[in-house]
Design a protein around this motif. Sequence first.
Motif, PDB file in Angstrom:
ATOM      1  N   SER A  68       0.695  -1.207  -0.083  1.00 23.87           N
ATOM      2  CA  SER A  68      -0.016   0.110  -0.107  1.00 23.87           C
ATOM      3  C   SER A  68       0.723   1.329   0.261  1.00 23.87           C
ATOM      4  CB  SER A  68      -0.963   0.037   1.091  1.00 23.87           C
ATOM      5  OG  SER A  68      -1.813   1.384   1.114  1.00 23.87           O
TER       6      SER A  68
ATOM      7  N   ARG B 188       1.046   3.783  -3.120  1.00 25.28           N
ATOM      8  CA  ARG B 188       0.562   5.338  -3.011  1.00 25.28           C
ATOM      9  C   ARG B 188       1.607   6.088  -3.594  1.00 25.28           C
ATOM     10  NH1 ARG B 188      -4.132   5.575  -1.081  1.00 25.28           N
ATOM     11  NH2 ARG B 188      -4.780   7.127   0.367  1.00 25.28           N
TER      12      ARG B 188
ATOM     13  N   ASP C 292      -9.056  -1.297  -4.369  1.00 27.20           N
ATOM     14  CA  ASP C 292     -10.070  -0.860  -3.397  1.00 27.20           C
ATOM     15  C   ASP C 292      -9.553   0.517  -2.803  1.00 27.20           C
ATOM     16  OD1 ASP C 292     -11.482  -3.081  -3.663  1.00 27.20           O
ATOM     17  OD2 ASP C 292     -10.399  -4.293  -2.008  1.00 27.20           O
ATOM     18  N   GLU C 293      -8.234   0.802  -2.789  1.00 29.93           N
ATOM     19  CA  GLU C 293      -7.772   1.906  -2.039  1.00 29.93           C
ATOM     20  C   GLU C 293      -7.891   3.365  -2.932  1.00 29.93           C
ATOM     21  OE1 GLU C 293      -3.783   2.956   0.557  1.00 29.93           O
ATOM     22  OE2 GLU C 293      -3.671   1.319  -1.164  1.00 29.93           O
ATOM     23  N   ARG C 294      -8.663   4.200  -2.484  1.00 35.02           N
ATOM     24  CA  ARG C 294      -8.956   5.437  -3.055  1.00 35.02           C
ATOM     25  C   ARG C 294      -7.351   6.028  -2.989  1.00 35.02           C
ATOM     26  NH1 ARG C 294     -14.101   8.564  -2.814  1.00 35.02           N
ATOM     27  NH2 ARG C 294     -12.654   9.546  -4.221  1.00 35.02           N
ATOM     28  N   MET C 295      -7.444   7.013  -4.436  1.00 25.98           N
ATOM     29  CA  MET C 295      -6.060   7.734  -4.145  1.00 25.98           C
ATOM     30  C   MET C 295      -6.432   9.365  -4.802  1.00 25.98           C
ATOM     31  SD  MET C 295      -3.363   5.383  -4.448  1.00 25.98           S
ATOM     32  CE  MET C 295      -3.226   3.730  -4.337  1.00 25.98           C
TER      33      MET C 295
END
Length: 183
Positions: free
Chosen positions: A50, A54, A76-79
């Motif tokens: 993660s 990022r 799934d992880e918003r950026m």
Amino acid sequence: MRARHPRTPRVDLPTRWLMTDERMGDALWPALARLPRGAGVVFRHHATPSAERRRLFVRVRGLARRRGLVLVRAGDERMRGEQGVHNRRGAGIVTWAAHSRREAIAGLRAGASVVFVSPVLHTRSHPGARALGRVRAAWIAATTYRPGVAVIALGGMDERRFARLGGPRFVGYAAIDAWMRTR
């Protein structure tokens, strides 16, 4: 008589796309540089931890902004700075991978404005996977078409193969290797 809808996607949707992943390594940067202005990038890198993912996204986002590229995030992880999402409902441009007509329709129901029909031809990124072939891919594209939706060929594509693909429903192509090749 009803007016016919134009057979083109929304003006702001890219017709050339790069699908990123870990296998690209440092070839990611020249591949991004080879994309034409206004092209799209689907940032995948699913296996990257993660924090590192990022940081990599921030670097790609900076380059995308400078070059006028559209940046869509998978996973799934918003950026911060993403302009859309891949294979999920969300804000902005929704892109969707479709390996069958059923998956393409599921993407349309999820609000996809870009549908990647894949794999059209055999591809190095999915060794051993069965390709759709030109005829089946064109059928999926034709039955998926909706006004305002860009149907994009993915899998073994480059400019030459895309030109030979034919058919009015594919408005562009996505690739990995085609953007990594030196020209």
